[in-house]
Motif scaffolding. Sequence first.
Motif, PDB file in Angstrom:
ATOM      1  N   LEU A  98       0.831  -1.203   0.000  1.00  0.00           N
ATOM      2  CA  LEU A  98       0.000   0.000   0.000  1.00  0.00           C
ATOM      3  C   LEU A  98       0.864   1.251   0.000  1.00  0.00           C
ATOM      4  N   ARG A  99       1.880   1.247   0.822  1.00  0.00           N
ATOM      5  CA  ARG A  99       2.786   2.406   0.866  1.00  0.00           C
ATOM      6  C   ARG A  99       3.485   2.603  -0.473  1.00  0.00           C
ATOM      7  N   ALA A 100       3.940   1.518  -1.088  1.00  0.00           N
ATOM      8  CA  ALA A 100       4.616   1.630  -2.382  1.00  0.00           C
ATOM      9  C   ALA A 100       3.666   2.162  -3.454  1.00  0.00           C
ATOM     10  N   ALA A 101       2.420   1.706  -3.435  1.00  0.00           N
ATOM     11  CA  ALA A 101       1.451   2.145  -4.446  1.00  0.00           C
ATOM     12  C   ALA A 101       1.108   3.619  -4.285  1.00  0.00           C
ATOM     13  N   CYS A 102       0.926   4.069  -3.050  1.00  0.00           N
ATOM     14  CA  CYS A 102       0.513   5.459  -2.825  1.00  0.00           C
ATOM     15  C   CYS A 102       1.673   6.428  -2.993  1.00  0.00           C
ATOM     16  N   HIS A 103       2.877   5.999  -2.645  1.00  0.00           N
ATOM     17  CA  HIS A 103       4.058   6.845  -2.852  1.00  0.00           C
ATOM     18  C   HIS A 103       4.497   6.828  -4.307  1.00  0.00           C
TER      19      HIS A 103
ATOM     20  N   THR B  66      -0.362  14.359   4.114  1.00  0.00           N
ATOM     21  CA  THR B  66       0.905  13.632   4.129  1.00  0.00           C
ATOM     22  C   THR B  66       2.080  14.487   3.662  1.00  0.00           C
ATOM     23  N   GLN B  67       1.872  15.787   3.558  1.00  0.00           N
ATOM     24  CA  GLN B  67       2.929  16.708   3.117  1.00  0.00           C
ATOM     25  C   GLN B  67       3.488  16.313   1.751  1.00  0.00           C
ATOM     26  N   ARG B  68       2.609  15.727   0.917  1.00  0.00           N
ATOM     27  CA  ARG B  68       2.912  15.310  -0.441  1.00  0.00           C
ATOM     28  C   ARG B  68       3.786  14.061  -0.496  1.00  0.00           C
ATOM     29  N   TYR B  69       3.930  13.347   0.639  1.00  0.00           N
ATOM     30  CA  TYR B  69       4.577  12.033   0.552  1.00  0.00           C
ATOM     31  C   TYR B  69       3.701  11.112  -0.293  1.00  0.00           C
TER      32      TYR B  69
ATOM     33  N   ARG C 127      10.071  11.545   6.229  1.00  0.00           N
ATOM     34  CA  ARG C 127      10.325  12.984   6.052  1.00  0.00           C
ATOM     35  C   ARG C 127      11.510  13.216   5.127  1.00  0.00           C
ATOM     36  N   ARG C 128      12.496  12.318   5.192  1.00  0.00           N
ATOM     37  CA  ARG C 128      13.666  12.478   4.320  1.00  0.00           C
ATOM     38  C   ARG C 128      13.310  12.284   2.851  1.00  0.00           C
ATOM     39  N   GLN C 129      12.169  11.659   2.586  1.00  0.00           N
ATOM     40  CA  GLN C 129      11.765  11.387   1.208  1.00  0.00           C
ATOM     41  C   GLN C 129      10.737  12.395   0.672  1.00  0.00           C
ATOM     42  N   LEU C 130      10.401  13.398   1.476  1.00  0.00           N
ATOM     43  CA  LEU C 130       9.400  14.359   1.036  1.00  0.00           C
ATOM     44  C   LEU C 130       9.915  15.174  -0.144  1.00  0.00           C
TER      45      LEU C 130
END
Length: 353
Positions: free
Chosen positions: A34-39, A257-260, A302-305
């Motif tokens: 789910l995280r991979a799909a949404c990111h 999600t701050q655009r994550y 946060r490092r990936q934002l």
Amino acid sequence: MPAEPEAAVRTLPTLDIGSYRTGAAGREKFLTALRAACHGPGFFHLSGHGISLARTNSVLKASRTFFQLPEQAKLEIENIHSPHFRGYTRLGHEITRGSPDIREQLDISDERPARQLGPDDPAYLRLDGPNQWPAQVPELRTTLLVFMAEMGRLARLLVRAFAESLGLPPDQLDPIFADEPRSHLKVIRYVPAPAGFAADYDQGVGAHKDGGFITFVLQEDATGGLQVADGTGGWIDATPVPGTFVVNIGEMFELVTQRYYQATVHRVISPPPGHERVSAAFFFGPRLSATLEPIALPEELRRQLPDPQPPDPHNPIFAQHGVNTLKSWLRSHPEVTRRYYADVEEATGPGTY
């Protein structure tokens, strides 16, 4: 030799929520996917959701019955009669990015009484109110409202999974939806461009982002048309997968999600001559008066934002859900806007992103 560039994603992933829904083995695997799909693409097919094929077939069947009514019967509940943007929309009467969409549809939201508003109340509160139902298809009301209730429960479950996918407690986002969450359903019939349009005009729905939190799309099997921007100027076909919903995140979730997790541009292409297509889109979000704030993400995320960006002058994202929702309606339905919102020049509110 230099390495070849990574190929763009050409298909959407299919995620099975069954393990998360039932507590079975595979729960962590689902959350990782789910995280991979949404990111990544921001879209995925959802299986294992627990909503029966009989239920989804009944929605499509009742919708087709409505669309087969004579034009005059459908116009009895045309949305021009509703300050809440509810009811029937004729072909070409919804606008996306300044161009007409070749679809007819019925818009349904939560059954609530119209609010008694004062002159200082925000215009978005006018969106609450009763639906319009066709007298000639009495089964449509029960069919769609039962479906909306089931979809609302699924949406709440997925919200908890979204929170966990971000490394947060499962109830982190629950307060956003604790009071009068907003549900909306569009049942839609896509057809080729009618007389008066260019022969190659194929805008079923123009390219756009959804303004809410989560969207679920029920597609007819073996038909297509929904396409998702791949980030390189191309499009991914959301080819229907039987027994699934296509799910995507909207602008409100992007903000939280701050655009994550980012809302992704998508469109619908009209069917070829001699064909038509029926679908249903369910939109879920917080109460209209909710003002959303970015949540604190784990340091790893946060490092990936992405880097901050100035607001899009053509499509600002407002932190207040009602303002962001009204923004879309005012643009999409100019006839209703002129009749009921002539005093509202444009949607404005706090927290423009």
